[in-house]
Design a protein around this motif. Structure first.
Motif, PDB file in Angstrom:
ATOM      1  N   TYR A 330      -7.317   6.212  -1.685  1.00 18.43           N
ATOM      2  CA  TYR A 330      -6.980   5.028  -0.887  1.00 18.43           C
ATOM      3  C   TYR A 330      -7.997   3.892  -0.951  1.00 18.43           C
ATOM      4  O   TYR A 330      -7.848   2.895  -0.242  1.00 18.43           O
ATOM      5  CB  TYR A 330      -6.731   5.399   0.589  1.00 18.43           C
ATOM      6  N   GLN A 333      -6.122   0.833  -1.849  1.00 19.20           N
ATOM      7  CA  GLN A 333      -5.000   0.453  -0.990  1.00 19.20           C
ATOM      8  C   GLN A 333      -5.432   0.069   0.426  1.00 19.20           C
ATOM      9  O   GLN A 333      -4.692  -0.622   1.133  1.00 19.20           O
ATOM     10  CB  GLN A 333      -4.006   1.615  -0.892  1.00 19.20           C
ATOM     11  N   GLN A 334      -6.594   0.502   0.837  1.00 16.65           N
ATOM     12  CA  GLN A 334      -7.035   0.275   2.213  1.00 16.65           C
ATOM     13  C   GLN A 334      -7.701  -1.082   2.367  1.00 16.65           C
ATOM     14  O   GLN A 334      -8.500  -1.501   1.525  1.00 16.65           O
ATOM     15  CB  GLN A 334      -8.014   1.358   2.653  1.00 16.65           C
ATOM     16  N   THR A 341      -3.684   0.728   5.449  1.00 18.78           N
ATOM     17  CA  THR A 341      -3.581   1.355   4.136  1.00 18.78           C
ATOM     18  C   THR A 341      -2.128   1.364   3.689  1.00 18.78           C
ATOM     19  O   THR A 341      -1.298   2.104   4.218  1.00 18.78           O
ATOM     20  CB  THR A 341      -4.122   2.801   4.178  1.00 18.78           C
ATOM     21  N   CYS A 353      -3.865  -7.952   2.467  1.00 21.89           N
ATOM     22  CA  CYS A 353      -3.487  -7.031   3.532  1.00 21.89           C
ATOM     23  C   CYS A 353      -2.255  -7.547   4.274  1.00 21.89           C
ATOM     24  O   CYS A 353      -2.236  -8.696   4.749  1.00 21.89           O
ATOM     25  CB  CYS A 353      -4.649  -6.848   4.503  1.00 21.89           C
ATOM     26  N   ASN A 369     -14.892  -0.371   0.252  1.00 27.50           N
ATOM     27  CA  ASN A 369     -14.391   0.893   0.788  1.00 27.50           C
ATOM     28  C   ASN A 369     -15.208   2.074   0.278  1.00 27.50           C
ATOM     29  O   ASN A 369     -15.478   3.026   1.017  1.00 27.50           O
ATOM     30  CB  ASN A 369     -12.915   1.072   0.416  1.00 27.50           C
ATOM     31  N   CYS A 437       1.453   0.443   9.023  1.00 28.08           N
ATOM     32  CA  CYS A 437       0.043   0.380   8.637  1.00 28.08           C
ATOM     33  C   CYS A 437      -0.783   1.343   9.459  1.00 28.08           C
ATOM     34  O   CYS A 437      -1.620   2.079   8.948  1.00 28.08           O
ATOM     35  CB  CYS A 437      -0.492  -1.045   8.808  1.00 28.08           C
ATOM     36  N   ARG A 441      -3.107   4.734   7.968  1.00 28.13           N
ATOM     37  CA  ARG A 441      -4.537   4.569   7.800  1.00 28.13           C
ATOM     38  C   ARG A 441      -5.204   5.904   7.503  1.00 28.13           C
ATOM     39  O   ARG A 441      -4.959   6.896   8.167  1.00 28.13           O
ATOM     40  CB  ARG A 441      -5.171   3.944   9.045  1.00 28.13           C
ATOM     41  N   LYS A 442      -6.054   5.882   6.471  1.00 29.84           N
ATOM     42  CA  LYS A 442      -6.761   7.104   6.078  1.00 29.84           C
ATOM     43  C   LYS A 442      -8.249   6.866   6.141  1.00 29.84           C
ATOM     44  O   LYS A 442      -8.717   5.793   5.832  1.00 29.84           O
ATOM     45  CB  LYS A 442      -6.373   7.489   4.639  1.00 29.84           C
TER      46      LYS A 442
END
Length: 443
Positions: A330, A333-334, A341, A353, A369, A437, A441-442
């Protein structure tokens, strides 16, 4: 193992009014020396530039002392070093096919070490063109919890080579005091604050992008050179003549030597960036977990990433910087700003975003990240549940302190001044779903 940790503290100097002109005159001569060195050492494209400080000193030091009316010897040496170091960086950029030119110096910035400055906890004595000037520090009334209290006034730290700057708008002088401390520990986070530089490696475009916004190397160029070399070798093999066979043997692994040298220059830039931002750690993604997203020249790309990390690791160790890897899921993607994410957040080289509209280069977002993941890992590894030592990660214009597992709760130590354009039209056409979203989220 002994680790050397450096922290830079900015403190205002109380310069007597009748001595301000002496500092300005000193800066003029310091910048003169740097410019004269750059003029002498910059020889591109006719011949190789000079990047050796000792070679430059042997050639022009005596002239510079005479031309500056005997400017303090150490200041002349520091000006020469500044110019040769900057030219060395220019050569790296030229090698990467980046536009660059001879360094020029016209701002107020004087480098002082302990031979040209005498540092105290409450004041500093600086060599000038008119003898020494003693300047008191403008310290906060309650320094506890501030960088002044934690580093400048902390006897565990010693002064190192620092710089004096001038704010023309406020007519104020500042000392950027470099404070150093040696730690005898298995790794610096066990006993000291940690600061992480994140690095995102790429198959296309730039080879590496740091969490401070530095774009390093050219992956497309590296891939092109590899393909051209392999085509030539294949052609020689197919020819089958003795001459072709001898040529094939002669060129051998010439590309391998060339590419290692290219990655050497890239790794040197990464370590320099970590040093420049006072980082104790450099974070990469775990190579064993990113094979799936490497499609072109898979084996070569894995070799290049591994070679780059290994070169960074041994160079970083010489400077007391730890290189570690983090799990890569991620990171592309985050959102590094709000934590949303979504796969749709990224479109090519642009990250936009869908939750907070943060828009930035996708690789830079991923590098932040990566940095944050290691900062969190270091924070959770502290013996005290509450932490105690600061775990930070460096970004484009400052640092962020990790407080919890939520991105939005990170504390800015300095404001991040970067492009945050609105998402592209194609990104805006996608469905905006905040609840989605939040659920995706991770950490």
């Amino acid at each position: 193992m002994v680790w050397e940790v450096t922290r830079t503290v900015r403190v205002r100097l109380d310069v007597p009014d009748d001595r301000k002109s002496d500092l300005h005159a000193t800066n003029d001569r310091f910048q003169y020396c740097a410019n004269r060195t750059a003029d002498w050492a910059w020889r591109y494209p006719e011949e190789d530039c000079v990047t050796s400080k000792s070679e430059a000193e042997n050639a022009i030091y005596d002239d510079l002392r005479e031309e500056t009316d005997r400017l303090h010897a150490n200041l002349v040496q520091k000006a020469i070093k500044r110019a040769t170091d900057d030219i060395d960086s220019c050569i790296d950029r030229l090698a990467d096919d980046e536009d660059t030119s001879k360094p020029e110096y016209d701002t107020f910035s004087i480098v002082y070490d302990k031979r040209a400055a005498t540092y105290h906890r409450d004041k500093v004595s600086l060599a000038t063109v008119n003898g020494r000037v003693e300047c008191d520090y403008d310290l906060p009334a309650d320094p506890e919890g501030t960088p002044h209290g934690e580093h400048l006034l902390n006897d565990d730290y010693e002064f190192s080579t620092s710089t004096v700057h001038y704010d023309s708008d406020a007519d104020e002088f500042y000392l950027h005091a470099a404070m150093e401390r040696e730690i005898d520990a298995s790794s610096p986070e066990k006993a000291e604050d940690s600061r992480v530089l994140g690095v995102d490696c790429n198959v296309d475009d730039h080879i590496a992008v740091t969490s401070t916004g530095k774009f390093i190397g050219n992956a497309d160029y590296l891939n092109h050179q590899r393909r051209e070399f392999e085509k030539r070798r294949a052609s020689l093999q197919q020819t089958g003549t003795r001459s072709a066979h001898l040529t094939y043997q002669r060129i051998g692994d010439r590309f391998g030597h060339w590419s290692r040298d290219y990655l050497h220059r890239c790794s040197k830039q990464i370590v320099k960036e970590a040093e420049r931002h006072g980082c104790t750690h450099i974070a990469f993604e775990d190579l064993t977990q990113i094979r799936g997203r490497i499609s072109d020249g898979k084996k070569f790309q894995q070799w290049a990433f591994r070679e780059l990390q290994e070169q960074v690791a041994y160079k970083a160790e010489e400077h007391g910087i730890v290189v570690e890897t983090v799990e890569p899921s991620y990171t592309s993607q985050q959102c590094s700003k709000c934590g949303c994410t979504l796969e749709e957040n990224r479109e090519g080289q642009r990250f936009a975003c869908l939750d907070c509209s943060y828009s930035v280069n996708a690789d830079y977002n991923a590098a932040k990240n990566v940095a944050r993941k290691l900062a969190l890992k270091l924070q959770r590894g502290q013996k005290s549940p509450a932490g105690g030592a600061l775990c930070q990660y460096a970004h484009k214009s400052g640092i962020m302190t990790v407080n919890t597992t939520d991105v939005a709760s990170d504390t800015p130590v300095s404001a991040e001044r970067e492009s945050t354009d609105k998402p592209t039209a194609s990104a805006l056409s996608l469905t905006h779903n905040s609840s989605r979203c939040s659920s995706l989220r991770k950490r």
